[in-house]
Design an enzyme around this catalytic site. Structure first.
Site, PDB file in Angstrom:
ATOM      1  N   GLY A 229       0.777  -1.232   0.000  1.00 32.10           N
ATOM      2  CA  GLY A 229       0.000   0.000   0.000  1.00 32.10           C
ATOM      3  C   GLY A 229       0.806   1.278   0.000  1.00 32.10           C
ATOM      4  O   GLY A 229       0.239   2.359   0.125  1.00 32.10           O
ATOM      5  N   GLU A 267       4.758  -6.145   2.519  1.00 32.64           N
ATOM      6  CA  GLU A 267       4.612  -6.886   1.253  1.00 32.64           C
ATOM      7  C   GLU A 267       4.170  -5.870   0.207  1.00 32.64           C
ATOM      8  O   GLU A 267       2.989  -5.718  -0.053  1.00 32.64           O
ATOM      9  CB  GLU A 267       3.625  -8.052   1.406  1.00 32.64           C
ATOM     10  CG  GLU A 267       2.377  -7.690   2.192  1.00 32.64           C
ATOM     11  CD  GLU A 267       1.383  -8.822   2.358  1.00 32.64           C
ATOM     12  OE1 GLU A 267       1.804  -9.984   2.416  1.00 32.64           O
ATOM     13  OE2 GLU A 267       0.179  -8.520   2.426  1.00 32.64           O
ATOM     14  N   CYS A 268       5.140  -5.176  -0.340  1.00 27.27           N
ATOM     15  CA  CYS A 268       4.851  -4.067  -1.263  1.00 27.27           C
ATOM     16  C   CYS A 268       4.865  -4.554  -2.709  1.00 27.27           C
ATOM     17  O   CYS A 268       5.681  -5.388  -3.086  1.00 27.27           O
ATOM     18  CB  CYS A 268       5.895  -2.977  -1.102  1.00 27.27           C
ATOM     19  SG  CYS A 268       5.851  -2.216   0.524  1.00 27.27           S
ATOM     20  N   CYS A 345     -12.234   0.304 -29.854  1.00 28.52           N
ATOM     21  CA  CYS A 345     -13.437   0.958 -30.343  1.00 28.52           C
ATOM     22  C   CYS A 345     -14.325   1.342 -29.168  1.00 28.52           C
ATOM     23  O   CYS A 345     -15.496   0.950 -29.121  1.00 28.52           O
ATOM     24  CB  CYS A 345     -14.178   0.026 -31.291  1.00 28.52           C
ATOM     25  SG  CYS A 345     -13.082  -0.614 -32.551  1.00 28.52           S
TER      26      CYS A 345
END
Ligand SMILES: *Cc1c(COP(=O)(O)O)cnc(C)c1O
Length: 419
Positions: A229, A267-268, A345
């Protein structure tokens, strides 16, 4: 000009190498992540959350540097084990199947992050059948309030973790299940936080909660997983998360607040791999519709979904390509606000909106920076069946001599999970 820009430009000028391409500087990646690992306080460990970018060269580059990998599926476990047989793996995510839990045990995952009471019972049942004990962390969905961030996984209604008020009951249940050992708590709660002081306060808040549960239940815990985070500022590139301030404050905060014997895991994902990656596209057309300038590029959000997913204008530079092979004049814009769109598109295929450029010409390259995390990995590649981009990794062979630094780095990070 950086190395990636030089590489792409020289290819363009001599007419070799097709675009679009994702291009990564693995030397930059190694240097950045090595510095993060080396500057974290001693009682912390840094894992890489591979969902941000799980390509093999990225995992290979990071395996000797980080303390381990965080994964969210059996597919990710296999990717990690395909690169290295022994690096610590920790496994989280809602909705784990029995096969994934079995696979995690077979692949020697060190910690399973348990996200519900039912999952706790399933992990325990699978472990009991094998006559082993599995180490787990309980993932908690905190009551909050939590610091503000772009995406919040906890402190509000989400599918993640166990509601904080249910934690005492779940701990009591876990104690009656001899095949699981609660080794700590997992608290990943926010995403893309840019405020380092706030992040320290968040980890402090986690420490307080964990201390409370440990004391209340006389738990002997080893791990506090503070999650990932840590953010990337995609709008103001010179105002990034202040890592040095973060690790400095974290160190003094943990000295007083970290429960004894506890190691704090980070835990990045995004913060580690975003900056090393670029998405290079070629300008195919320039047009004006309803008073707006559109720059149409070869590529689009089917390959680089991040800007639509986050509803932002992704940062880019125009790389001027002098080569022009057509016999007719080249269209260009000067001093203009442009909207960069892809080949799909749909009017949603927008990579950047109303951004000022001093000049852009058909045939120039638009190079999106900070594309190394949640770029290709989250995109719907086959929508419209365009060919896939090239993936280029600069610095795949590490320069041996210059580095050396991490041979002393302690990799014995997580206890063996399985007795
Ligand atoms: C996605 C995720 C991470 C990594 O998040 P970043 O914002 O990329 O740092 C870490 N832990 C868990 C449980 C996640 O789901």
């Amino acid at each position: 000009m950086n190395r990636v820009e030089k590489y792409i430009l020289s290819e363009r000028e001599n007419g070799s190498g097709s675009l679009p391409a994702f291009i990564y500087d693995l030397d930059d990646l190694r240097e950045h992540v090595r510095r993060c690992v080396q500057t974290l306080p001693k009682s912390c460990r840094l894992f890489y959350a591979i969902k941000a970018n799980s390509e093999e060269p990225i995992l290979r580059a990071l395996a000797p540097i980080v303390d381990g990998f965080e994964v969210a599926s059996i597919g990710e476990i296999r990717k990690v084990r395909g690169v290295t047989p022994d690096i610590p793996i920790i496994f989280g995510g809602p909705g784990k199947t029995d096969e994934e839990i079995e696979g995690a045990i077979d692949h020697r995952v060190q910690l399973i992050h348990v996200e519900s009471e039912h999952e706790l019972r399933r992990v325990a049942a699978i472990a009991a059948k094998r006559n082993i004990t599995v180490s787990i962390l309980l993932r908690v969905n905190l009551k909050g309030p939590l610091p503000q961030a772009t995406l919040a996984m906890a402190g509000r209604p989400t599918q993640f973790g166990i509601e904080e008020t249910e934690i005492p009951d779940v701990i009591r249940l876990a104690r009656q299940l001899p095949s699981v050992r609660v080794e700590g708590f997992h608290l990943h709660s926010i995403s893309n936080n840019l405020d380092a002081e706030q992040h320290v306060r968040l980890v402090e808040y986690y420490c307080d909660r964990v201390k409370e549960w440990a004391e209340m239940f006389g738990l002997n815990i080893s791990w506090l997983n503070a999650g990932g985070g840590i953010g990337i500022n995609y709008t103001e590139l010179d105002k990034q998360f202040d890592w040095d301030l973060f690790v400095g404050r974290l160190d003094s905060m943990l000295a007083t607040k970290c429960p004894p014997g506890v190691t704090v895991l980070f835990e990045c994902g995004r913060f580690l791999t975003a900056a090393c990656g670029f998405y290079a596209v070629e300008v195919l057309d320039i047009k004006k519709n309803h008073g707006k300038h559109f720059v149409v590029v070869r590529g689009g959000t089917h390959q680089f979904r991040l800007p639509v997913s986050w509803q932002h204008s992704h940062p880019f530079r125009v790389l001027p390509v002098e080569r022009w092979d057509y016999p007719f004049p080249r269209k260009e814009l000067t001093d203009a606000h442009i909207t960069v769109v892809g080949q799909l598109c749909t009017p949603k295929d927008v990579l950047a909106r109303d951004v000022y450029v001093s000049r852009v010409r058909i045939g120039d390259v638009i190079l999106f920076s900070h594309a190394g995390a949640y770029g290709w990995a989250i995109s719907h590649h086959d929508f419209l069946s365009h060919p896939h981009p090239r993936h280029i990794y600069l610095g795949e062979k590490e320069k041996e001599a210059a580095d050396g630094g991490d041979s002393t780095h302690d990799r014995s990070v997580v206890h063996t999970p399985v007795d």
